[in-house]
Design a protein around this motif. Sequence first.
Motif, short mmCIF file in Angstrom:
data_model
loop_
_atom_site.label_atom_id
_atom_site.label_comp_id
_atom_site.label_asym_id
_atom_site.label_seq_id
_atom_site.Cartn_x
_atom_site.Cartn_y
_atom_site.Cartn_z
N CYS A 122 0.85 -1.19 0.00
CA CYS A 122 0.00 0.00 0.00
C CYS A 122 0.88 1.24 0.00
O CYS A 122 2.08 1.17 0.29
N ARG A 123 0.26 2.34 -0.34
CA ARG A 123 0.97 3.62 -0.41
C ARG A 123 0.29 4.62 0.52
O ARG A 123 -0.93 4.57 0.71
N VAL A 124 1.09 5.53 1.07
CA VAL A 124 0.54 6.49 2.02
C VAL A 124 1.19 7.86 1.83
O VAL A 124 2.34 7.95 1.39
N VAL A 125 0.43 8.89 2.12
CA VAL A 125 1.01 10.23 2.22
C VAL A 125 1.00 10.62 3.70
O VAL A 125 0.34 9.98 4.52
N PHE A 126 1.74 11.65 4.03
CA PHE A 126 1.90 12.05 5.41
C PHE A 126 1.12 13.34 5.70
O PHE A 126 0.87 14.15 4.82
#
Length: 326
Positions: A122-126
């Motif tokens: 999965c990918r995430v932004v902060f």
Amino acid sequence: MLNRRQFVTATGVVTLGWPVIASSAQPIEAAKVLVGFPAGGTTDAVSRRVAEKLQSGGYAKVALVDNKAGAGGRIVVEELKRSPADGSTMLLTPTGIITLYPHIYSKLAYRIEDVTPVSTGCRVVFGFGVGPAVPESVKNLKDYLAWAKAHPNGASYGSPGAGTPPHFLGALLAKESGVELSHVPYRGSAPGIQDLLGGQVAAMTSPIGDYLPYLRSGKLRLLATSGTARSKFTPDVQTYAEQGFKNLTMSEWYAFFLPAGASPDVVQRASAAIRAAVTSPDVIEAFAQLGFEAGASTPAELAKIVKDDNTSWGPIVKKVGFTPEN
């Protein structure tokens, strides 16, 4: 340089022609997913959903999560390095722990070559969030920086660990704004969020999923997100770039690795099992509740992400001037 970390969208790395788990393959007796952060955080939650699928999908008779928190996630990579390469032990980690840390730790106990890429998960932004220690009049980064400049003793921000990508976001914000912000490193996001809620730390840089339950209740406020565009999870929150900080654009993949020396058959079987897990509709929905975009990759695609990510971090580390001692 940070834009290079926005590699592809979550669906963009899902490829065709995937190997499938042969029906004649015998399940592993007991598999474990290593996680370098405490139970209760988003990384832990992701790992548990995948572990459930590894078990129900026939990869292993029993699949458990093994939390080994500490040293900003380094301990768990060392544990993977010592593990058998038979597919029974996998690591789920933010890729920065593999690709960033070689630039900042001169005596790192592992190398990129000590892990075998399996698949992205999965990918995430902060997000940059604030809690009750910051006045409600603070609505955006400009407001926060003005408040921090006027209250230097309270201008602190937490992160999941020193030298992690969220830490670098905070350090870059301080450097580019010219406002001194005191960094408070935690052993993962969960304890940092608890201190943010309690007012022990003014702000926090962390994956946006860590904030979502508290945004709905109004206990925390999100002032910025780090994607190239606004997050679909927080569409009303401006990005760093929208607020004048164009260099603070960053996202990160959470990915699965096996120890070095894993055979191609073991790698492909593990990769197929991860893909089956993270593309399941219920897992996609569960990830979304945590602020993650699900996405699987081939081992080769993940290897390229790791290589490119490692290359991009060098200039960033140099710009911030971070060393473990500071």
